[in-house]
Design a protein around this motif. Structure first.
Motif, short mmCIF file in Angstrom:
data_model
loop_
_atom_site.label_atom_id
_atom_site.label_comp_id
_atom_site.label_asym_id
_atom_site.label_seq_id
_atom_site.Cartn_x
_atom_site.Cartn_y
_atom_site.Cartn_z
N TRP A 1 4.44 1.47 -10.69
CA TRP A 1 3.56 0.40 -10.22
C TRP A 1 4.24 -0.95 -10.50
N GLU A 2 4.53 -1.67 -9.45
CA GLU A 2 5.12 -2.99 -9.59
C GLU A 2 4.31 -3.96 -8.74
N GLU A 3 4.11 -5.16 -9.25
CA GLU A 3 3.33 -6.11 -8.47
C GLU A 3 3.75 -7.54 -8.75
N THR A 4 3.52 -8.36 -7.74
CA THR A 4 3.66 -9.80 -7.85
C THR A 4 2.33 -10.39 -7.39
N ALA A 5 2.28 -11.69 -7.33
CA ALA A 5 1.04 -12.33 -6.86
C ALA A 5 0.81 -12.08 -5.38
N HIS A 6 1.85 -11.63 -4.67
CA HIS A 6 1.76 -11.53 -3.22
C HIS A 6 1.92 -10.12 -2.67
N ALA A 7 2.19 -9.13 -3.52
CA ALA A 7 2.41 -7.77 -3.00
C ALA A 7 2.36 -6.76 -4.14
N LYS A 8 2.19 -5.50 -3.76
CA LYS A 8 2.22 -4.40 -4.73
C LYS A 8 3.16 -3.32 -4.19
N ARG A 9 3.92 -2.71 -5.09
CA ARG A 9 4.78 -1.57 -4.77
C ARG A 9 4.30 -0.39 -5.61
N ILE A 10 3.91 0.67 -4.93
CA ILE A 10 3.30 1.82 -5.61
C ILE A 10 4.06 3.07 -5.22
N ALA A 11 4.41 3.86 -6.22
CA ALA A 11 5.03 5.17 -5.99
C ALA A 11 4.12 6.22 -6.60
N ALA A 12 3.76 7.23 -5.80
CA ALA A 12 2.79 8.22 -6.26
C ALA A 12 3.22 9.63 -5.86
N ALA A 13 2.87 10.57 -6.72
CA ALA A 13 3.15 11.98 -6.45
C ALA A 13 1.84 12.70 -6.15
N ILE A 14 1.86 13.48 -5.09
CA ILE A 14 0.74 14.38 -4.78
C ILE A 14 1.04 15.70 -5.47
N LEU A 15 0.18 16.11 -6.38
CA LEU A 15 0.40 17.34 -7.13
C LEU A 15 -0.34 18.51 -6.48
N LEU B 1 -5.36 0.39 1.09
CA LEU B 1 -5.13 -0.31 -0.17
C LEU B 1 -4.83 -1.79 0.05
N ALA B 2 -4.12 -2.11 1.13
CA ALA B 2 -3.84 -3.51 1.42
C ALA B 2 -5.13 -4.27 1.70
N ARG B 3 -6.06 -3.64 2.40
CA ARG B 3 -7.36 -4.28 2.65
C ARG B 3 -8.13 -4.46 1.35
N PHE B 4 -8.09 -3.45 0.51
CA PHE B 4 -8.86 -3.50 -0.74
C PHE B 4 -8.30 -4.53 -1.71
N PHE B 5 -6.98 -4.55 -1.88
CA PHE B 5 -6.36 -5.47 -2.84
C PHE B 5 -6.13 -6.86 -2.27
N GLY B 6 -6.13 -6.98 -0.97
CA GLY B 6 -5.95 -8.28 -0.35
C GLY B 6 -4.52 -8.78 -0.33
N VAL B 7 -3.55 -7.87 -0.55
CA VAL B 7 -2.13 -8.21 -0.49
C VAL B 7 -1.40 -7.06 0.18
N PRO B 8 -0.20 -7.31 0.74
CA PRO B 8 0.58 -6.21 1.31
C PRO B 8 0.92 -5.16 0.25
N VAL B 9 0.92 -3.89 0.67
CA VAL B 9 1.22 -2.79 -0.24
C VAL B 9 2.37 -1.97 0.33
N HIS B 10 3.39 -1.74 -0.50
CA HIS B 10 4.47 -0.81 -0.15
C HIS B 10 4.21 0.48 -0.92
N LEU B 11 4.05 1.57 -0.18
CA LEU B 11 3.64 2.84 -0.80
C LEU B 11 4.67 3.92 -0.53
N GLU B 12 5.12 4.56 -1.60
CA GLU B 12 6.01 5.73 -1.48
C GLU B 12 5.25 6.96 -1.97
N LEU B 13 5.34 8.04 -1.18
CA LEU B 13 4.66 9.28 -1.55
C LEU B 13 5.64 10.45 -1.52
N TRP B 14 5.47 11.37 -2.43
CA TRP B 14 6.16 12.65 -2.36
C TRP B 14 5.25 13.72 -2.95
N VAL B 15 5.64 14.97 -2.79
CA VAL B 15 4.81 16.09 -3.23
C VAL B 15 5.53 16.86 -4.33
#
Length: 301
Positions: free
Chosen positions: A225-239, A268-282
């Motif tokens: 999870w990384e964030e600035t005032a203007h964006a969030k970068r999220i990496a998540a694993a689907i288990l 998530l971008a709508r909810f947080f109000g900032v652009p979101v970069h999302l990475e997913l893997w399984v």
């Protein structure tokens, strides 16, 4: 989750537990009450696995709603046991309980949930999904029947999906709360972290886009999870529990996981109000749903 410190003065304040068997619309009701898509929803039973707090603040009242997992009467195992524990704990120390049932349905499972509520607690019975009833006069004899089960503080028919009677339910709950100062700041929505919200929104898309192909034993873990005032970068694993489930989530040429990621990112971008970069893997992690330690590490209580 709060955006800042804003003093708030109200006449009444208290906590309201929302309980019921699976798939009666508890999470949809919570979202309608607070006016925000906080608790995830899907047509799958057992979508809600955690206790989730949603706060509604009005000029004269603050209500802290506690959404709970559907009470399990037909499933056993570590996760259902922990989910049931969350329900029984939720009715301890609250000011009011809302029992949600489907209009014109009052099953043995509903009666088991009803028995969890201490007699001294004000209990409001919500008849949800009244918009699906074609013959509305059936409601009156049904209400008379369920009134014999308990001395309810009120019985309120609603449609959580359409918003019908939500304001009436809020008006019903208000005088049942104690006269007390606010517990939360005015702009507080929940006590859950942004990481938790993100994992839940991804899991919601997973449930909605895999239909009945993916079983109960699937969850999401935020790994970076990384964030600035203007964006969030999220990496998540689907288990998942098996290799065969991994293939289903990924889909042909990765189309399904791509769509899950796209829809979750926009949400998530709508909810947080900032652009979101999302990475997913399984990831395959067999047995995670049968270990209380694993479940606790993933946010289960």
């Amino acid at each position: 989750m709060s955006q800042g410190i804003t003093p708030v003065c109200v006449d009444r304040c208290g906590t309201v537990a929302i309980i019921g068997r699976p798939n009666v619309g508890k999470s949809t009701l919570l979202n309608a009450l607070i006016g925000e898509h906080l608790s995830i929803t899907s047509h799958h039973p057992q979508t809600t696995r955690h206790r989730i707090l949603g706060v509604l603040t009005r000029p004269t009242v603050q209500m802290a709603f506690v959404d709970t997992p559907g009470y399990q009467t037909q499933h056993s195992g570590v996760m259902p046991r922990m989910m049931n524990r969350a329900v029984t704990q939720a009715v301890t120390g609250v000011d009011v309980v809302v029992l949600v049932i489907e209009a014109l349905k009052f099953s043995d499972s509903d009666k088991k949930v009803l028995k969890l509520v201490p007699e001294e607690l004000p209990l409001v019975l919500v008849l949800n999904k009244v918009d699906l009833i074609q013959d509305k006069p059936q409601l009156l004899p049904f209400v008379e029947k369920v009134q014999a089960e308990r001395d309810f503080a009120a019985i309120v028919p609603v449609s959580a999906e359409s918003g019908f009677q939500i304001e009436a339910l809020i008006d019903t709950l208000t005088p049942l709360l104690p006269q007390a100062p606010a517990l939360y700041e005015e702009d507080t929505l929940t006590d859950r972290s942004e990481r938790f919200i993100a994992a839940e929104r991804i899991r919601e898309k997973l449930f909605r886009l895999t239909g009945d192909e993916i079983p109960f034993a699937t969850t999401v873990e935020i790994e970076r999870w990384e964030e600035t005032a203007h964006a969030k970068r999220i990496a998540a694993a689907i288990l998942v529990s098996r290799d065969s489930h991994k293939k289903i989530v990924i889909g042909a040429k990765g189309t399904r996981i791509k769509r899950i990621g796209q829809e979750a990112r926009l949400d998530l971008a709508r909810f947080f109000g900032v652009p979101v970069h999302l990475e997913l893997w399984v990831k395959v992690r067999s047995g995670w749903a049968n270990s209380e330690a694993s479940l606790r590490s993933l946010g289960h209580e």
